[in-house]
Design an enzyme around this catalytic site. Sequence first.
Site, short mmCIF file in Angstrom:
data_model
loop_
_atom_site.label_atom_id
_atom_site.label_comp_id
_atom_site.label_asym_id
_atom_site.label_seq_id
_atom_site.Cartn_x
_atom_site.Cartn_y
_atom_site.Cartn_z
N LYS A 130 0.87 -1.18 0.00
CA LYS A 130 0.00 0.00 0.00
C LYS A 130 0.90 1.22 0.00
O LYS A 130 2.04 1.15 0.46
CB LYS A 130 -0.90 0.01 1.25
CG LYS A 130 -2.13 0.85 1.10
CD LYS A 130 -3.24 0.13 0.35
CE LYS A 130 -4.39 1.04 0.03
NZ LYS A 130 -5.55 0.30 -0.51
N ASP A 170 -6.95 4.29 -4.74
CA ASP A 170 -7.63 4.13 -3.45
C ASP A 170 -8.26 5.50 -3.19
O ASP A 170 -8.46 6.28 -4.13
CB ASP A 170 -6.64 3.72 -2.35
CG ASP A 170 -7.34 3.28 -1.05
OD1 ASP A 170 -7.89 2.17 -1.01
OD2 ASP A 170 -7.36 4.07 -0.09
#
Length: 450
Positions: A130, A170
């Site tokens: 991430k 995201d």
Amino acid sequence: MSAAVNDAVEHFMSGLIKLNPAETEFHQAVREVVQSVMPVVLDKKAYQDAQILERMTEPDRIVIFRVTWDTDEGQIRANRAWRVQFNNSIGPYKGGLRFHPSVNQSILKFLGFEQVFKNSLTGLPMGGAKGGSNFNPKGKSDREVMRFCQSFMIELHRHIGKDTDVPAGDIGVGAREISYLFGQFKRLENVFTGVLTGKGLEFGGSLLRKEATGYGCVYFCENMFKHRGESVAGKKVAVSGSGNVALYAAEKATELGAKVVTLSDSGGFIHDPDGIDLEKLAFVKELKEERRGRIHEYKDRFPSAEFHAGQRPWVVPVDIALPCATQNEISADEAKTLLGNGVQAVCEGANMPTVLEGAHAFIQAGILFGPGKAANAGGVAVSGLEQTQNSTRLSWSRERVDERLQEIMANIHGSCVDHGTNGNGVDYVRGSNVGGFIKVADAMLAHGAV
Ligand code: NDP
């Protein structure tokens, strides 16, 4: 949980907290997984001897860097950015980028950690990662966002690649940002490759990627209902958020015959008791995706709806709750309110939207509770399919992608049933954690001390 398992969990967590002080979101995500998988670890000496849990909770590496960019007025600004490469035991690192002022290392570590299990559950060869920045794209011009993305990629390009690490979007990173990031990567490396997913259709993107997380969440919810001989059709649904995941969760729920009555953003939520049908949803898509407007504008267009400033939608009595905005957006009290109002299913489109106490309350009440790492895996699954299409230089039809997405969500549901069935039905939290864990743990064992 037996006393021995509880002791082992607390012993492990105290070490993790000492090693990672103040990273509360990371502690929360690890605790949830460790509570589920500790019995499996205690049962298998090889996992203990190899310190599997200790190694799985330590990222392979974290790159931290400064991103310097110019405002339209010519002022220099600097933000902090990260890429957390958590685990590549079963495939190249894969996971989104988040641009939001709240982003910090703890949040990206929790997201990267969850991504490892989620990607494992899809059955596709993807490791977990991430990244992102505390940059706030809201209120910035297109040119400012472009300059930020270009500066961000000047550092990131050294650490990613189609066989190394493949980022995606995201919160705050949608089609516009992915396009700027891709353009800059291509300029720096002079290669045209599937190094990012969520790309535009003109340059290697996959049909249905935009819809995949929201659609997948509703497919997962439908699988949970089907397992009980029921369906989402005819149910009343509360959705939070009005971003990428929320809009397409609302669309698929409506298509399957449910009635969606709420949407939200950080300013508050709208409640439309008549239902947000596909026509009204087209208005919201245009509002959010084209005009970057606020959800309260829904009420100006559809005056029968109510807008509740500064509140979340969980006070509205519904059959299904689909939290699709952000982490910890269902508090323990809100979980109680939902249960008190007779909610039958909570299916997480967002990552870790329910606090641990809330999740335990849902499980104890025996309602259908689909945790994010299973329920929102459709997004990364179609990202994986985008990588496959890029590698073969082919584009699949929307129908073919949708068929694969439905199959993957059904398989994830099956894995949760296999690993999570107990006397009260299926514990989807345990099922998804154990299902995701075993494959990664066994790969790590096979690789030896690396
Ligand atoms: P978007 O940026 O498209 O939308 C986020 C939505 O959530 C917006 O409506 C935003 O409102 C709202 N929101 C964000 N932060 C807060 C907050 N602190 N309080 C209240 N509302 C908030 O993001 P996505 O839809 O892509 O992501 C939503 C969630 O889904 C995240 O948890 C993400 O990690 C998860 N997810 C996303 C995937 C994807 O494919 N995009 C895949 C798997 C999970 P506002 O505009 O006011 O900020």
